[in-house]
Design an enzyme around this catalytic site. Structure first.
Site, PDB file in Angstrom:
ATOM      1  N   ARG A 147       0.854  -1.183   0.000  1.00  0.00           N
ATOM      2  CA  ARG A 147       0.000   0.000   0.000  1.00  0.00           C
ATOM      3  C   ARG A 147       0.896   1.241   0.000  1.00  0.00           C
ATOM      4  NH1 ARG A 147      -2.221  -3.495   3.973  1.00  0.00           N
ATOM      5  NH2 ARG A 147      -4.343  -4.203   3.490  1.00  0.00           N
ATOM      6  N   LYS A 171      -1.916  -2.265   7.522  1.00  0.00           N
ATOM      7  CA  LYS A 171      -3.180  -1.678   7.946  1.00  0.00           C
ATOM      8  C   LYS A 171      -3.624  -2.276   9.270  1.00  0.00           C
ATOM      9  CE  LYS A 171      -7.612  -0.517   5.758  1.00  0.00           C
ATOM     10  NZ  LYS A 171      -8.445  -0.761   4.552  1.00  0.00           N
ATOM     11  N   HIS A 248      -2.333   2.583  -5.754  1.00  0.00           N
ATOM     12  CA  HIS A 248      -3.395   1.577  -5.643  1.00  0.00           C
ATOM     13  C   HIS A 248      -3.507   0.753  -6.922  1.00  0.00           C
ATOM     14  CE1 HIS A 248      -6.447   0.054  -3.056  1.00  0.00           C
ATOM     15  NE2 HIS A 248      -7.435   0.266  -3.902  1.00  0.00           N
ATOM     16  N   ARG A 251      -0.760  -1.773  -6.985  1.00  0.00           N
ATOM     17  CA  ARG A 251      -1.084  -2.869  -6.052  1.00  0.00           C
ATOM     18  C   ARG A 251      -2.055  -3.848  -6.717  1.00  0.00           C
ATOM     19  NH1 ARG A 251      -1.639  -4.344  -0.493  1.00  0.00           N
ATOM     20  NH2 ARG A 251      -3.779  -4.753   0.178  1.00  0.00           N
ATOM     21  N   HIS A 274      -4.567  -8.901   3.508  1.00  0.00           N
ATOM     22  CA  HIS A 274      -6.005  -8.849   3.762  1.00  0.00           C
ATOM     23  C   HIS A 274      -6.343  -9.707   4.979  1.00  0.00           C
ATOM     24  CE1 HIS A 274      -6.919  -7.814  -0.723  1.00  0.00           C
ATOM     25  NE2 HIS A 274      -6.595  -6.753  -0.010  1.00  0.00           N
ATOM     26  N   TYR A 283     -10.736 -10.440  -6.728  1.00  0.00           N
ATOM     27  CA  TYR A 283      -9.904 -10.788  -7.880  1.00  0.00           C
ATOM     28  C   TYR A 283     -10.346 -12.076  -8.564  1.00  0.00           C
ATOM     29  CZ  TYR A 283      -6.746  -7.255  -6.069  1.00  0.00           C
ATOM     30  OH  TYR A 283      -6.213  -6.069  -5.636  1.00  0.00           O
TER      31      TYR A 283
END
Length: 314
Positions: A147, A171, A248, A251, A274, A283
């Site tokens: 990110r 994150k 982004h 990524r 994630h 995806y």
């Protein structure tokens, strides 16, 4: 009272969830908009029921907000009222009675592999130290799926030659290990050397030396906004539409290209950081296309019209 509840909710986001500043600032903005609506309706936010919430969502639609934006606002309200119920500040959660707006499944935006190479060539053509810096940023974003916030806060000591994996502070305050290619490592070293050669104070500042991408910003490292501008300059130099290029997008390109070349969703989840595999499943469209191409290329009945394959002779 409403301001007190908002402050308590935001403190919970920071303390318990490790929410980044951008996250809780966005939550605060959305909730203040809802509180203003409640004020016009004459209802304290803590006492608002499902009818008031439905009226607020209808207002968002009337204002022309996209379904995805309205869905995000509803998600914030759900978290707020769950917090109130959990803390005993109200007996129920009115958002349980609400249905979210229908949102189309958005496919990740990605650029083609050839466009990534063109972007790198454009980055290398930027003048001065910005060229090596842009090349390093693109290499690291594309080879690891970082990110923007993870890239700009990457410590200078992270890319040691003897460490094939790099610990990334991601994150929600969660750390993960990501592999970094030798090519990306070399690009990062060249970017640091190019910046040092300029004699810029920011390159020599003790605090800035902590970071892979030092800058004169208050934090000592490049900001996400500066990173975005650097990539857009590289896109312009490459003859690409700068609106199609961002951290982004790189990524997403990393993830899409890995899947297209045979990676599985579980591995991709770990690489992207994630928390839930459901987030990675956006995806699956890429995966579906790869599987369809696989069947069309190798299944005997996919070679031609019915009756032409080996099964017709059985």
């Amino acid at each position: 009272m409403a301001a007190h509840l908002l402050d308590a909710f935001l403190e919970m986001l920071k303390a318990e969830r490790g929410a980044a500043r951008n996250t809780w600032t966005a939550y605060e903005t959305d909730l203040r908009d809802f509180f203003d609506f409640c004020g016009r309706e004459g209802t304290p936010p803590a006492m608002a029921g499902a009818p008031v919430l439905r009226a607020y969502l209808r207002r968002l639609t009337d204002l022309g907000l996209r379904p995805r934006t309205a869905a995000r606002r509803l998600s914030v309200l759900r978290q707020f009222y769950r917090f109130l119920a959990r803390e005993g500040l109200r007996p129920d959660d009115p958002t349980e009675l609400l249905e979210g707006p229908k949102t189309p499944a958005a496919l990740p935006k990605a650029i083609a592999e050839a466009e990534v190479e063109a972007l790198l060539a454009g980055a290398a053509a930027l003048p001065g130290h910005r060229g090596p810096q842009a090349v390093a940023a693109i290499e690291l974003l594309y080879c690891s799926g970082l990110r923007a916030s993870e890239l700009v806060t990457l410590p200078a000591a992270a890319l040691r030659p003897d460490a094939p994996l790099v610990a990334v502070h991601g994150k929600g305050g969660k750390d993960r290990l990501v592999p970094i290619s030798a090519r990306a490592r070399e690009a990062a070293v060249q970017a640091r050397e190019a910046l040092a050669a300029t004699g810029r104070k920011s390159a020599q500042d003790a605090r800035a030396l902590r970071w892979m991408f030092p800058a004169r910003a208050a934090a000592g490292h490049m900001t996400r906004q500066a990173l975005g501008l650097l990539l857009k300059d590289a896109a312009l130099a490459a003859g690409l539409d700068p609106n199609r290029v961002s951290p982004h997008v790189l990524r997403h390109s990393f993830a899409s290209h890995l899947l297209a070349r045979g990676a599985d969703l579980r591995s991709l989840q770990l690489l992207l950081g994630h928390a839930d595999i459901a987030t990675t499943q956006i995806y699956t469209k890429v995966l579906e296309e790869r599987l369809r191409a696989l069947v069309e290329a190798h299944h005997p009945l996919a070679e031609g019209p019915a009756g032409d394959g080996p099964a017709a002779e059985a």
